[in-house]
Scaffold this active site. Sequence first.
Site, mmCIF file in Angstrom:
data_model
loop_
_atom_site.group_PDB
_atom_site.id
_atom_site.type_symbol
_atom_site.label_atom_id
_atom_site.label_comp_id
_atom_site.label_asym_id
_atom_site.label_seq_id
_atom_site.Cartn_x
_atom_site.Cartn_y
_atom_site.Cartn_z
ATOM 1 N N SER A 58 -4.694 -10.458 -3.244
ATOM 2 C CA SER A 58 -4.704 -11.013 -4.607
ATOM 3 C C SER A 58 -3.772 -12.217 -4.693
ATOM 4 O O SER A 58 -4.002 -13.140 -5.463
ATOM 5 C CB SER A 58 -4.258 -9.957 -5.614
ATOM 6 O OG SER A 58 -5.032 -8.792 -5.452
ATOM 7 N N LYS A 75 -3.973 -3.591 5.164
ATOM 8 C CA LYS A 75 -3.247 -4.862 5.037
ATOM 9 C C LYS A 75 -1.798 -4.590 4.662
ATOM 10 O O LYS A 75 -0.885 -5.207 5.177
ATOM 11 C CB LYS A 75 -3.897 -5.780 4.011
ATOM 12 C CG LYS A 75 -3.521 -7.213 4.260
ATOM 13 C CD LYS A 75 -3.549 -8.053 3.037
ATOM 14 C CE LYS A 75 -2.284 -8.124 2.416
ATOM 15 N NZ LYS A 75 -1.733 -8.247 1.276
ATOM 16 N N ASP A 76 -1.604 -3.612 3.780
ATOM 17 C CA ASP A 76 -0.244 -3.174 3.428
ATOM 18 C C ASP A 76 0.100 -2.006 4.355
ATOM 19 O O ASP A 76 0.180 -0.852 3.925
ATOM 20 C CB ASP A 76 -0.194 -2.766 1.960
ATOM 21 C CG ASP A 76 -0.489 -3.942 1.051
ATOM 22 O OD1 ASP A 76 0.274 -4.922 1.077
ATOM 23 O OD2 ASP A 76 -1.505 -3.907 0.338
ATOM 24 N N HIS A 124 -10.507 -4.983 -1.650
ATOM 25 C CA HIS A 124 -10.498 -3.785 -2.502
ATOM 26 C C HIS A 124 -11.893 -3.148 -2.538
ATOM 27 O O HIS A 124 -12.026 -1.917 -2.493
ATOM 28 C CB HIS A 124 -10.128 -4.143 -3.941
ATOM 29 C CG HIS A 124 -8.751 -4.693 -4.130
ATOM 30 N ND1 HIS A 124 -8.512 -6.012 -4.426
ATOM 31 C CD2 HIS A 124 -7.536 -4.085 -4.072
ATOM 32 C CE1 HIS A 124 -7.213 -6.202 -4.555
ATOM 33 N NE2 HIS A 124 -6.601 -5.062 -4.335
ATOM 34 N N HIS A 170 -10.637 -8.193 -4.993
ATOM 35 C CA HIS A 170 -11.375 -9.066 -4.082
ATOM 36 C C HIS A 170 -12.143 -8.165 -3.116
ATOM 37 O O HIS A 170 -12.072 -6.922 -3.211
ATOM 38 C CB HIS A 170 -10.426 -10.020 -3.343
ATOM 39 C CG HIS A 170 -9.247 -9.323 -2.719
ATOM 40 N ND1 HIS A 170 -9.380 -8.453 -1.667
ATOM 41 C CD2 HIS A 170 -7.938 -9.329 -3.037
ATOM 42 C CE1 HIS A 170 -8.193 -7.984 -1.335
ATOM 43 N NE2 HIS A 170 -7.293 -8.484 -2.158
ATOM 44 N N MET A 200 -3.898 -2.623 -8.055
ATOM 45 C CA MET A 200 -3.205 -3.316 -9.151
ATOM 46 C C MET A 200 -4.137 -4.370 -9.762
ATOM 47 O O MET A 200 -3.679 -5.299 -10.424
ATOM 48 C CB MET A 200 -1.914 -3.965 -8.656
ATOM 49 C CG MET A 200 -0.905 -2.925 -8.150
ATOM 50 S SD MET A 200 0.796 -3.473 -8.212
ATOM 51 C CE MET A 200 0.729 -4.933 -7.196
ATOM 52 N N GLY A 201 -5.434 -4.245 -9.514
ATOM 53 C CA GLY A 201 -6.380 -5.204 -10.079
ATOM 54 C C GLY A 201 -6.383 -6.512 -9.311
ATOM 55 O O GLY A 201 -5.968 -6.558 -8.152
ATOM 56 N N ALA A 202 -6.881 -7.600 -9.957
ATOM 57 C CA ALA A 202 -7.098 -8.891 -9.280
ATOM 58 C C ALA A 202 -7.919 -8.633 -8.016
ATOM 59 O O ALA A 202 -7.553 -9.043 -6.915
ATOM 60 C CB ALA A 202 -5.777 -9.582 -8.964
ATOM 61 N N GLN A 218 3.160 0.135 3.656
ATOM 62 C CA GLN A 218 2.891 0.962 2.465
ATOM 63 C C GLN A 218 2.031 2.179 2.837
ATOM 64 O O GLN A 218 2.287 3.297 2.394
ATOM 65 C CB GLN A 218 2.174 0.114 1.407
ATOM 66 C CG GLN A 218 1.597 0.930 0.266
ATOM 67 C CD GLN A 218 0.989 0.063 -0.817
ATOM 68 O OE1 GLN A 218 1.701 -0.480 -1.633
ATOM 69 N NE2 GLN A 218 -0.343 -0.065 -0.826
HETATM 70 O O1 PAF Z 1 -1.358 -1.692 -2.901
HETATM 71 C C1 PAF Z 1 -1.313 -1.734 -4.142
HETATM 72 O O2 PAF Z 1 -2.147 -2.349 -4.804
HETATM 73 C C2 PAF Z 1 -0.184 -1.008 -4.868
HETATM 74 O O3 PAF Z 1 0.997 -1.064 -4.148
HETATM 75 C C3 PAF Z 1 -0.550 0.448 -5.230
HETATM 76 C C4 PAF Z 1 -0.789 1.299 -3.990
HETATM 77 C C5 PAF Z 1 -1.784 0.472 -6.106
HETATM 78 C C6 PAF Z 1 0.617 1.084 -6.010
HETATM 79 O O4 PAF Z 1 0.914 0.378 -7.155
#
Ligand code: PAF
Length: 284
Positions: free
Chosen positions: A190, A153-154, A41, A38, A34-36, A157
Amino acid sequence: MSETLPIVRTVAELRAQVAAWRRAGLHVGFVPTMGALHEGHLSLVRLAGAKADRVVASIFVNPTQFGPGEDFTTYPRDEPADAAMLARAGCDLLYAPSVAEMYPEGAATTVTVTGVSEPLDGLARPGHFAGVAAVVTKLLNQCAPDLAVFGEKDFQQLQVIRRLVRDLDIPVGIVGGPIVRAGDGLALSSRNAYLSDDERPVAGSLNRVLAESLQRLRARTPVKSVEDWAIEALLSAGFHSVDYVEARTPETLARLGPGPAEGPIRLLAAARLGKTRLIDNMGD
Ligand code: PAF
């Protein structure tokens, strides 16, 4: 390595480039973001680059995964800075679609992953994982990479995405990238940018409390008493509230019994400090 990164904004352009790489016999790795950006990423981009011949990153701040009152409108956005960082990390193409490109008028399909998406952030952020599942399904179908990298980290998810890729037969390998931490152990995020100077040292205690809790679990201290201890320790350290600290099984995120933990453990936490909600996890 060029510092100017090619950027595409439509599904058609993305597909054309990935198909051309495929025809040339190249493997494609994908890092949705989602950008921002660091260092966390960028480590995912490097990991994709080590496993594939070409790396695509996406930047899309997905409105459907933010709840009412969450930070969708204030989420940090700086595409030029992000693109420069991606280029330096070895990314070959940035896909940065508009909301209209991702969600054309009339879109009516939802993606729900039951089970693994229900506890923890599924309870604390209703609708969040349905938004993540839908956008990740779309991004994977749009890019059609050989592999896609998501940060540990997520962690919840990541497990939701692994489940949906298996259940929907999406032909992509899912790779988890290790958490990157600051010097005091704070997991890079972020949202750390929201922390004030006073809050920043408190934030570092999240990682320390989880590490201590994991040690206690491995020493066979009963799960329930470790979770209770961790919540108290976070509040004493200066967190304003704790959404959860829970020990679970790593793959399905099933609850562990209250007694001493058996088998692999993943300890997950979410806590709030001012306007910042931090998550972290660690385990086997
Ligand atoms: O982890 C993220 O940045 C978001 O949840 C993702 C996987 C890009 C989906 O929008």
